[in-house]
Design an enzyme around this catalytic site. Structure first.
Site, PDB file in Angstrom:
ATOM      1  N   LYS A 111       9.256  13.698  40.069  1.00 45.88           N
ATOM      2  CA  LYS A 111       9.295  14.903  40.903  1.00 45.88           C
ATOM      3  C   LYS A 111       8.372  14.799  42.110  1.00 45.88           C
ATOM      4  O   LYS A 111       8.657  15.381  43.154  1.00 45.88           O
ATOM      5  CB  LYS A 111       8.925  16.144  40.078  1.00 45.88           C
ATOM      6  CG  LYS A 111      10.038  16.630  39.168  1.00 45.88           C
ATOM      7  CD  LYS A 111       9.805  18.076  38.761  1.00 45.88           C
ATOM      8  CE  LYS A 111      10.846  18.545  37.765  1.00 45.88           C
ATOM      9  NZ  LYS A 111      10.574  19.905  37.278  1.00 45.88           N
ATOM     10  N   LYS A 194      21.962  12.006  35.986  1.00 45.58           N
ATOM     11  CA  LYS A 194      22.107  13.265  35.261  1.00 45.58           C
ATOM     12  C   LYS A 194      22.824  14.309  36.110  1.00 45.58           C
ATOM     13  O   LYS A 194      22.642  14.358  37.321  1.00 45.58           O
ATOM     14  CB  LYS A 194      20.700  13.815  34.942  1.00 45.58           C
ATOM     15  CG  LYS A 194      20.388  13.871  33.466  1.00 45.58           C
ATOM     16  CD  LYS A 194      19.024  14.463  33.229  1.00 45.58           C
ATOM     17  CE  LYS A 194      19.058  15.978  33.207  1.00 45.58           C
ATOM     18  NZ  LYS A 194      17.796  16.563  32.728  1.00 45.58           N
ATOM     19  N   LYS A 197      21.274  20.337  39.374  1.00 42.24           N
ATOM     20  CA  LYS A 197      21.481  21.421  40.335  1.00 42.24           C
ATOM     21  C   LYS A 197      21.174  20.955  41.750  1.00 42.24           C
ATOM     22  O   LYS A 197      21.620  21.557  42.713  1.00 42.24           O
ATOM     23  CB  LYS A 197      20.608  22.626  39.968  1.00 42.24           C
ATOM     24  CG  LYS A 197      19.114  22.362  40.072  1.00 42.24           C
ATOM     25  CD  LYS A 197      18.318  23.666  40.045  1.00 42.24           C
ATOM     26  CE  LYS A 197      16.887  23.449  40.471  1.00 42.24           C
ATOM     27  NZ  LYS A 197      16.039  22.791  39.489  1.00 42.24           N
TER      28      LYS A 197
END
Ligand code: TRP
Length: 331
Positions: A111, A194, A197
């Site tokens: 991240k 994956k 969103k």
């Protein structure tokens, strides 16, 4: 007695990956366990959030969870920031967790990306807050997607060290609950990434708000190889896109992958995809319809969250008091 806790961030819309990876399990667990489900707004602000968007996202996520089958009369559904024990226990546990432990967290590395120096301190200590979430309720079972395995290990390490350091068993060690066919739903455009969103391509994911046409289109366009489906699970090796679609089919219809292949083995994707789209539409349409109604009633959602926060506090306050005593803040 087992107690279930899990959390989900209020950012962005719920998609099929969230639903099959976690929410469906949350719904099932309500039948046999005491369940506590949390919209983790404190976690959300570890990266920049626009306040109005966050405010709306919290309500939308609560509405989406209820539409998906979380029953706020049975499970406790609430907003993390509204129960003070999360932040307060997190501080104490930040003094238990070691820098070396956090340095190993792969999600922080992903991240924070190239700009690690520019990441918030909150993003770095995110997994300690997650441990506090779970331990504040002395939860024993934590249903999560498999990307959260490492954070759950850390929560166990923190609980064990706290108990040892203070010389009193304040926290049970929580168990992750990860099993199930499509716990890891992959992108429809790339079987090695994956479903997310934040994927720039909307065609890569099925949003819980997609209508029947959108679902059919996305499944039709989903990337696959040219071969027919195998009749046994071993035949999916090295075929990530095929494995993903079969896994989704299995999860949506509560069958094993072997069962799906027994029925669909030998079919080409021209045959399998419409069958998958049908199953998906049948599963998502009722959720979609409930969500459309709920999201318009923000007063009702706010009332549900307020009641949930009161019930959650009633459980967490005595744990917070035990933590205060164990550390020596109180007598
Ligand atoms: N980190 C989790 C995720 O991104 C969300 C989360 C926050 C959570 N606190 C939790 C999950 C406690 C389980 C238990 O999915």
């Amino acid at each position: 007695m087992s107690r279930v806790f899990s959390g989900i961030q209020p950012t962005g819309n719920l998609h099929l990956g969230n639903y099959l990876g976690a929410i469906r399990k949350w719904v099932t667990m309500q039948d046999a366990h005491e369940c506590i489900y949390c919209v983790v707004d404190l976690h959300a602000i570890t990266v920049a959030q626009d306040p109005a968007t966050l405010r709306n996202g919290i309500r939308e996520m609560a509405a989406a969870l209820i539409a998906s089958g979380i029953d706020p009369d049975r499970a406790i559904l609430f907003q993390q920031s509204q129960v003070r024990a999360h932040a307060e226990i997190a501080w104490v546990l930040m003094c238990t967790a070691r820098v070396g432990w956090l340095n190993r967290m792969t999600q922080f590395k992903e991240k924070s990306g190239k700009d690690r120096e520019g990441a918030s301190v909150g993003l770095y200590t995110y997994p300690v807050l997650q441990a506090a979430d779970i331990l504040a309720y002395r939860a024993t079972h934590v249903p999560v997607g498999d990307d959260q395995k490492q954070h759950l290990e850390l929560a166990r390490d923190i609980a064990a060290k706290f108990n040892t350091d203070m010389g009193i068993d304040v926290f049970p060690l929580p168990e992750p609950v990860i099993e199930g066919p499509a716990t890891r739903v992959m992108s429809l455009r790339d079987g090695s990434a994956k479903m997310s969103k934040s994927d720039p391509s909307d065609a890569a994911r099925i949003n819980m708000t997609d209508d029947a046409d959108a679902i059919a289109q996305k499944i039709k366009r989903a990337r696959t190889d040219a071969d027919a489906l195998p009749s046994e699970p071993a035949g999916l090796a090295g075929r990530p896109e095929a494995a993903n679609l079969v896994g989704i089919m299995a999860a949506l219809s509560d069958r094993s992958i072997a069962d799906v292949l027994r029925d669909h083995g030998g079919q080409g994707f021209g045959q399998f995809k419409p069958a998958l789209a049908d199953v998906m539409v049948a599963a998502l349409a009722p959720i979609n319809a409930r969500f459309a109604v709920l999201r318009r009633d923000s007063a009702a959602i706010d009332a549900i969250l307020a009641k949930g926060a009161a019930r959650a506090s009633a459980i967490a306050e005595p744990v917070l008091a035990d933590v205060h005593r164990a550390v020596g803040f109180t007598g």
